[in-house]
Design an enzyme around this catalytic site. Structure first.
Site, short mmCIF file in Angstrom:
data_model
loop_
_atom_site.label_atom_id
_atom_site.label_comp_id
_atom_site.label_asym_id
_atom_site.label_seq_id
_atom_site.Cartn_x
_atom_site.Cartn_y
_atom_site.Cartn_z
CE LYS A 260 -13.97 -25.84 -60.57
NZ LYS A 260 -13.08 -24.80 -60.16
NE ARG A 261 -13.93 -25.82 -68.43
CZ ARG A 261 -13.22 -25.63 -67.30
NH1 ARG A 261 -13.39 -24.55 -66.60
NH2 ARG A 261 -12.36 -26.53 -66.88
#
Ligand code: GLU
Ligand code: ZN
Length: 492
Positions: A260-261
């Site tokens: 996600k990052r």
């Protein structure tokens, strides 16, 4: 296959910016609902007050609108199972948790974190399974009362049945999990807050979800949820266990799971760069699915017509930015000119665009748009391609200048200026003839002859087709820019 109409859901947690994995899951649920004529339920899983935010919730809605998703039940549209935000459904969960406790499907566990850690270590050391050991399963009423009197906090645990659980995953086939691999798990925190493990299957049951299509990272929670469903069926809360399909992992750089990052995972990035929603959806649908052996490019309508969860592949999918861009470029070509012209406007009118907003000229934009449409990969590139039309002076790019102004550029530009001045400005072809003839006089092919003209007029060595660009820019401005370049060459 489940009988009756399909009901699928997307149920994100509003924590942070939407990412491509989440969009892929939403897309497959949406496409499956639309393909089958079923119902898509949009539910917000916001029971984690520490991580959820109203801003993320707004972003989710905004992103889904931008992507063109619609839903049949959920925020903004309501529905028979409202509310669709879990934070507004707490009484439902409390009520059902009490029934699970009463029916013996769940029990209070008074073990402290330190006790659990110590026993887990010991089990590991002895080579035994290290999940919860079931100690509080068999507490007598007296023992429980003693713990309560001590003031020990208790979580609620679900009691897993002592039998293997088998299900047929729609993507990966039969999956079996034996009891020693799934221990009793927490469903309510000591502070009374219900956990994802409880509220997600309760809502899927109450909302009569028939197919749970979600990421592979949740595969391990499925046997637990199936056991919980069976308990809910016994209690009359659920009608049946849904079907499950786990979508393959998406791998990023270096063959690591796209996190996600990861900047590449951020939906906003694609939006800001000017991906078209249909281009992005086309690309994301290829992460675990394919349209056909010989076609990667299709419309959203074609995707819906063709999409079936049974065709999803279990192998990890690789996220390939270059391919995403190529598909987006193809979707830009597929727009009709009017739609393209409008799609670019947010970039053309953005305050950061490098010309004065009052110098934007709609007629010039409409005239050049068809030539830009065949060139762009992402819409945000439009400003650099057309800024020569709206700036008072072309951009100053010394590297381009040095590259194009070779040999005797002043002589060439002087001849080209004279021929352009005499050319027919209603035809790009005539402007080309003028530059071609100027080149011939100086022993230069068209490519070499047009480079100084392009840099004089646009400031860059690459750009849209030159003669169409000159035609739109117009005779006076073109000649004035060539004059300015000649003056600059003379001063050097
Ligand atoms: N709220 C969960 C998540 O975003 C949903 C998981 C599921 O689809 O069951 O991961
Ligand atoms: Zn315990």
């Amino acid at each position: 296959m489940a009988n009756g109409p399909v009901r699928v859901r997307f149920c994100p947690s509003p924590t942070g910016n939407p990412h491509v994995g989440l969009v892929r899951t939403a897309l497959f649920n949406w496409a499956y609902a639309r393909h089958t004529g079923g119902t898509l339920v949009f539910r917000i899983e916001d029971t984690d007050a520490a991580r959820d935010s109203e801003e993320s919730y707004r972003q989710l809605l905004d992103s889904f609108h931008w992507l063109g998703f619609d839903w049949d039940e959920g925020p903004e549209v309501g529905g028979p199972h409202a509310p669709y935000r879990q934070s507004q459904r707490m009484d439902i969960y409390k009520d059902i948790a009490a029934k699970l406790l009463d029916g013996g499907h769940a029990y209070r566990c008074y073990c402290t974190t330190e006790e659990l850690d110590a026993r887990r270590e010991a089990a590991r050391a002895a080579g035994k399974p290290s999940g919860y050991d079931g100690q509080c399963r068999v507490l007598t009423a007296e023992q429980a009362a003693a713990y309560e009197a001590e003031g020990r906090p208790a979580i609620v645990r679900f009691r897993m049945p002592d039998e293997a659980i088998t299900f047929t995953d729609l993507v990966r086939g039969e999956v079996t999990v034996t009891p020693e691999n799934v221990s009793d798990y927490g469903i309510i925190r000591a502070n009374g807050a219900p956990l994802y493990t409880l509220v997600n299957p309760i809502d899927d049951a109450l909302m009569e979800i028939t197919h749970v299509l979600r990421g592979e990272d949740l595969l391990s929670s499925t046997p637990r949820q199936i056991a919980l469903y069976r308990a809910l069926i016994e209690l009359g809360v659920a009608k049946r266990v849904p079907e499950f399909g786990h979508l393959p992992y998406v791998m990023g750089e270096g063959n690591k799971k796209l996190s996600k990052r990861d900047p590449q995972a951020s939906l906003n990035l694609y939006r800001e760069r000017g991906f078209l929603p249909e281009g992005l959806l086309n690309y994301l649908s290829l992460l675990g699915w394919s349209f056909s052996a010989d076609r990667d490019l299709f419309t959203v309508a074609e995707l819906i017509e063709k999409f079936d969860i049974a065709d999803v592949n279990a192998n990890p999918a690789r996220f390939d930015l270059k391919k995403a861009e190529a598909i987006n470029a193809d979707h830009i070509r597929m727009l009709d000119v009017k739609a393209f012209t409008e799609a670019c406007e947010p970039w053309l009118r953005a305050p950061h665009a490098n010309w004065d907003p009052e110098d934007f000229d709609r007629a010039a934009w409409e005239a050049i748009a068809p030539h830009a449409q065949t060139r762009l990969t992402v819409l945000s590139d439009i400003t650099a391609n057309v800024d020569f039309l709206f700036r008072k002076e072309p951009v100053e790019d010394e590297a381009s200048w040095a590259k194009a102004m070779k040999g005797d550029p002043a002589a060439l530009l002087t001849t080209a200026r004279a021929k352009l001045e005499a050319a027919d400005w209603s035809s790009a072809e005539s402007l080309k003839e003028a530059v071609l003839a100027a080149g011939e006089e100086h022993g230069l092919k068209l490519g070499k002859a047009q480079a100084p003209v392009r840099v004089a007029v646009t400031g860059r060595t690459v750009g849209l087709p030159l003669f169409e660009s000159l035609e739109v820019l117009g005779r006076e401005r073109t000649l004035a820019r060539i004059d300015a370049a000649l003056a600059k060459l003379a001063a050097a």
